[in-house]
Design an enzyme around this catalytic site. Structure first.
Site, PDB file in Angstrom:
ATOM      1  N   ASP A  21       0.808  -1.207  -0.006  1.00  0.00           N
ATOM      2  CA  ASP A  21       0.087  -0.042   0.071  1.00  0.00           C
ATOM      3  C   ASP A  21       0.799   1.383  -0.051  1.00  0.00           C
ATOM      4  OD1 ASP A  21      -1.899   2.009   0.382  1.00  0.00           O
ATOM      5  OD2 ASP A  21      -2.290   1.694   2.585  1.00  0.00           O
ATOM      6  N   ASP A  29      -1.756  -1.004  -3.937  1.00  0.00           N
ATOM      7  CA  ASP A  29      -2.087  -0.305  -5.012  1.00  0.00           C
ATOM      8  C   ASP A  29      -0.964  -0.334  -6.195  1.00  0.00           C
ATOM      9  OD1 ASP A  29      -0.357   1.361  -3.893  1.00  0.00           O
ATOM     10  OD2 ASP A  29      -1.744   2.228  -2.584  1.00  0.00           O
ATOM     11  N   ASP A  98      -5.333  -9.782 -16.035  1.00  0.00           N
ATOM     12  CA  ASP A  98      -6.490 -10.624 -15.753  1.00  0.00           C
ATOM     13  C   ASP A  98      -7.586 -10.137 -16.776  1.00  0.00           C
ATOM     14  OD1 ASP A  98      -8.035 -12.839 -14.529  1.00  0.00           O
ATOM     15  OD2 ASP A  98      -6.846 -12.527 -12.784  1.00  0.00           O
ATOM     16  N   ASP A 194      -9.831 -15.317 -16.954  1.00  0.00           N
ATOM     17  CA  ASP A 194     -10.829 -15.854 -16.071  1.00  0.00           C
ATOM     18  C   ASP A 194     -11.858 -16.837 -16.563  1.00  0.00           C
ATOM     19  OD1 ASP A 194     -11.537 -15.362 -12.959  1.00  0.00           O
ATOM     20  OD2 ASP A 194     -13.583 -14.677 -14.053  1.00  0.00           O
ATOM     21  N   GLU A 249      -8.067 -20.002 -17.495  1.00  0.00           N
ATOM     22  CA  GLU A 249      -8.675 -20.852 -16.233  1.00  0.00           C
ATOM     23  C   GLU A 249      -9.484 -21.682 -16.810  1.00  0.00           C
ATOM     24  OE1 GLU A 249     -10.523 -20.074 -11.823  1.00  0.00           O
ATOM     25  OE2 GLU A 249     -11.363 -18.831 -13.483  1.00  0.00           O
ATOM     26  N   HIS A 323      -4.849 -16.948  -5.852  1.00  0.00           N
ATOM     27  CA  HIS A 323      -5.806 -16.282  -4.776  1.00  0.00           C
ATOM     28  C   HIS A 323      -7.202 -16.841  -4.436  1.00  0.00           C
ATOM     29  CE1 HIS A 323      -7.293 -15.635  -8.904  1.00  0.00           C
ATOM     30  NE2 HIS A 323      -8.358 -15.354  -8.527  1.00  0.00           N
ATOM     31  N   ASP A 324      -7.502 -18.065  -5.082  1.00  0.00           N
ATOM     32  CA  ASP A 324      -8.678 -18.883  -4.908  1.00  0.00           C
ATOM     33  C   ASP A 324      -8.429 -20.142  -4.010  1.00  0.00           C
ATOM     34  OD1 ASP A 324     -10.346 -17.081  -6.526  1.00  0.00           O
ATOM     35  OD2 ASP A 324      -9.858 -18.240  -8.194  1.00  0.00           O
TER      36      ASP A 324
HETATM   37  C1  GLC Z   1     -12.176 -16.997 -11.295  1.00  0.00           C
HETATM   38  C2  GLC Z   1     -11.347 -16.175 -10.296  1.00  0.00           C
HETATM   39  C3  GLC Z   1     -12.158 -15.723  -8.880  1.00  0.00           C
HETATM   40  C4  GLC Z   1     -13.580 -15.272  -9.228  1.00  0.00           C
HETATM   41  C5  GLC Z   1     -14.197 -15.959 -10.242  1.00  0.00           C
HETATM   42  C6  GLC Z   1     -15.381 -15.204 -10.848  1.00  0.00           C
HETATM   43  O1  GLC Z   1     -12.580 -18.223 -10.686  1.00  0.00           O
HETATM   44  O2  GLC Z   1     -10.153 -16.612 -10.016  1.00  0.00           O
HETATM   45  O3  GLC Z   1     -11.401 -15.222  -8.139  1.00  0.00           O
HETATM   46  O4  GLC Z   1     -14.311 -15.132  -8.137  1.00  0.00           O
HETATM   47  O5  GLC Z   1     -13.669 -16.472 -11.410  1.00  0.00           O
HETATM   48  O6  GLC Z   1     -14.841 -14.069 -11.646  1.00  0.00           O
HETATM   49 CA    CA Z   2      -3.486   2.272  -1.348  1.00  0.00          CA
END
Ligand code: GLC
Ligand code: CA
Length: 540
Positions: A21, A29, A98, A194, A249, A323-324
């Site tokens: 940050d 950021d 992304d 995604d 993905e 991140h998932d």
């Molecule tokens: C993908 C992303 C996830 C998001 C989902 C909907 O699985 O990795 O974080 O919530 O798509 O966009």
């Molecule tokens: Ca910030």
């Protein structure tokens, strides 16, 4: 096999909200990332994947985009982005973004227009039906939401603030290629796409098999009828204009599907994030709580299938975290004490990183970050966690049980602020989500100083792979398939051979070593393979 930069590089994934940050508002950021690019460079990664940083109301942390050509206010401005990209390039780092185009935010102007009436120039840009079917949304509840102005329902595979785009409409597709080219012309180096395998839906919208309260939509949304046609078109109208890394993905993608997606002659994508290894014995609280026992032979078979299935014909991704997902050392390793934590985090690293495919490291994985002990539902931020909690309570779980299960499964485990020092050092104010409880021990400053740290081990591992064509392009062979403790495989190219031996258990085992140990997480090398020992051996 054709040489490609995106096969040779190492991707470092940054979740912008939680990396650094710069302006002290508690949210990571772009300027913060720019300031910390040297860290990524020193690690030895060569490609950065940024989670979405476009304009968004943040219902799903940026995966709900309201403007694809602007930067999210929380993260800064387009100038900040340009500065990030320039500095990354000057350091020799590539940047992939992304691409979230299965759905937009309901606050995107396309949806605002589309939902305003049945008769407007965007009326057919989303999926509207007079009657809903039984499909459930991935974040809980029905996948359909009623809209009064149209007296119709729209489809949302995720939250109701994430309406699905109608890819059957050629105007929608053109709009997507145009925004891709906008970023391509800026000079980005590719896209992580995604849920891209969900863009083509079965146009009959049949009811799904009931799973809990709703029908399972996935057979009708994943790898759908026109998916390959759409991706070929996308390739022709956008991807092929650039020298990009493209990774999709791959919800529900099997080896056969992935071969079609990634075979170079098909002109679709470079690689796919497959889920089979992640879903193996995964604790899940989405519908009814289920937990299967992890057994190494079953786990190894999955890798064998993918490694052999794509060899010479397609290309794999290698990853344990994102991140998932929860933190890999907490899920597969031994975190009972500092010694075992270190050994097992390094062993897991060697296990996945030296197979055939492009390796991905999710920020903090290189430090051995652990899952977070969330003390109450208020400490969670993820929409999926909140929904799962509500579902569990409605099914009669006690609050304590629901919290315990959420701690094991929640995506927030990997979204806590990156720890730069023992006090966190992510922000000067209150972070948007709490820190992990282990930051005093698990932080950059401490691990930089410790020659034996997980961070310094990752540096060696990354440079080892980079230095060897065999480790990048060589074929893969699994040995000792039924062994319940040891994960052993060979990588071979021409006359060169590496053997990778990883003990994925607390037991001490024996395995004769023939050759020179080029990397190990134990000092002396004996034929004994101790608890969570990992060895890379080059045959001489
Ligand atoms: C993908 C992303 C996830 C998001 C989902 C909907 O699985 O990795 O974080 O919530 O798509 O966009
Ligand atoms: Ca910030």
């Amino acid at each position: 096999m054709e040489r490609k930069w995106w096969k040779e590089g190492c991707v470092y994934q940054i979740y912008p909200r939680s990396f650094y940050d710069f302006n002290g508002d508690g949210i990571g950021d772009l300027k913060g990332i720019t300031q910390k690019l040297e860290y990524v460079k020193e690690l030895g990664a060569s490609i950065i994947w940024l989670n979405p940083c476009y304009k968004s109301p943040n219902d799903d942390n940026g995966y709900d985009i309201s403007n694809y050509r602007e930067i999210m206010d929380d993260f800064g401005t387009m100038e900040d982005f340009d500065e990030l990209l320039n500095k990354a390039h000057s350091l020799g780092l590539k940047v992939i973004m992304d691409l979230v185009v299965n759905h937009t935010s309901d606050e995107h102007e396309w949806f605002i227009k589309s939902s305003s009436s049945k008769d407007n120039d965007k009326s057919d840009w989303y999926i509207w039906r007079d009657k809903k079917n039984n499909w459930g949304a991935c974040f809980g509840g029905s996948a359909w939401e009623y809209c009064e102005k149209r007296d119709q329902y729209y489809l949302h595979s995720f939250s109701k603030k994430q309406p699905d785009l109608n890819w059957e409409n050629p105007e929608v597709r053109e709009a997507v290629y145009s925004l891709m080219n906008f970023w391509g012309d800026k000079g980005i180096d590719g896209f992580r796409m995604d849920v891209i395998t969900m863009i083509s839906k079965d146009q009959n919208f049949p009811d799904g098999v009931i799973n809990g309260e709703y029908g399972d939509a996935s057979p009708f949304t994943n790898n759908g009828p026109r998916i390959h046609e759409f991706l070929k078109e996308m390739n022709q109208k956008s991807i092929s204009h650039y020298d990009w890394l493209t990774v999709g993905e791959g919800a529900g993608a099997r080896v056969e599907d992935t071969l079609s997606y990634t075979a170079p002659e098909n002109n679709e994508l470079n690689m796919i994030f497959s889920f089979e290894h992640m879903n193996y014995a995964k604790p899940q609280c989405e519908n009814n709580w289920k937990e299967e026992k992890f057994a190494l032979p079953g786990y190894k078979k999955i890798y064998k299938k993918w490694q052999e299935g794509l060899d010479q014909k397609g290309w794999n991704t290698l990853y344990l975290e994102n991140h998932d997902q929860v933190r890999s050392v907490s899920r597969y390793g031994n975190t009972s004490n500092e010694y075992m934590w270190k050994k097992s985090a390094k062993a897991l690293a060697v296990m996945y990183y030296l197979m055939q495919g492009t390796p991905y490291i999710y920020m903090g994985q290189e430090l051995g970050c652990t899952n977070t002990n969330f003390n109450s539902i208020e400490e969670f931020r993820d929409i999926a966690a909140k929904n799962d909690y509500a579902v569990m309570l409605s099914r009669g779980f006690s609050k304590e049980d629901a919290l315990r299960l959420l701690n094991l499964t929640s995506r927030d485990n990997s979204r806590t602020p990156f720890a730069w020092n023992k006090d966190g050092g992510f922000t000067t104010s209150t972070p948007w989500i709490r820190y992990n409880q282990d930051i005093k021990e698990i932080n950059v400053e401490r691990e930089k100083k410790d020659p034996d740290s997980i961070l310094n081990f990752y540096k060696k591992l990354i440079s080892l792979r980079r230095s060897s064509d065999t480790l990048i392009y060589g074929s893969f062979k699994l040995l000792e398939e039924d062994d319940e403790d040891l994960f052993i495989y060979e990588r071979t190219l021409d006359n060169e051979k590496y053997t990778i031996i990883v003990n994925m258990s607390d037991n001490t085992r024996c395995y004769p070593v023939k050759g020179q140990v080029v990397l190990s997480n134990y000092d002396d090398s004996k034929d004994e393979i101790r608890s969570w020992e990992a060895k890379v051996i080059k045959e001489d």
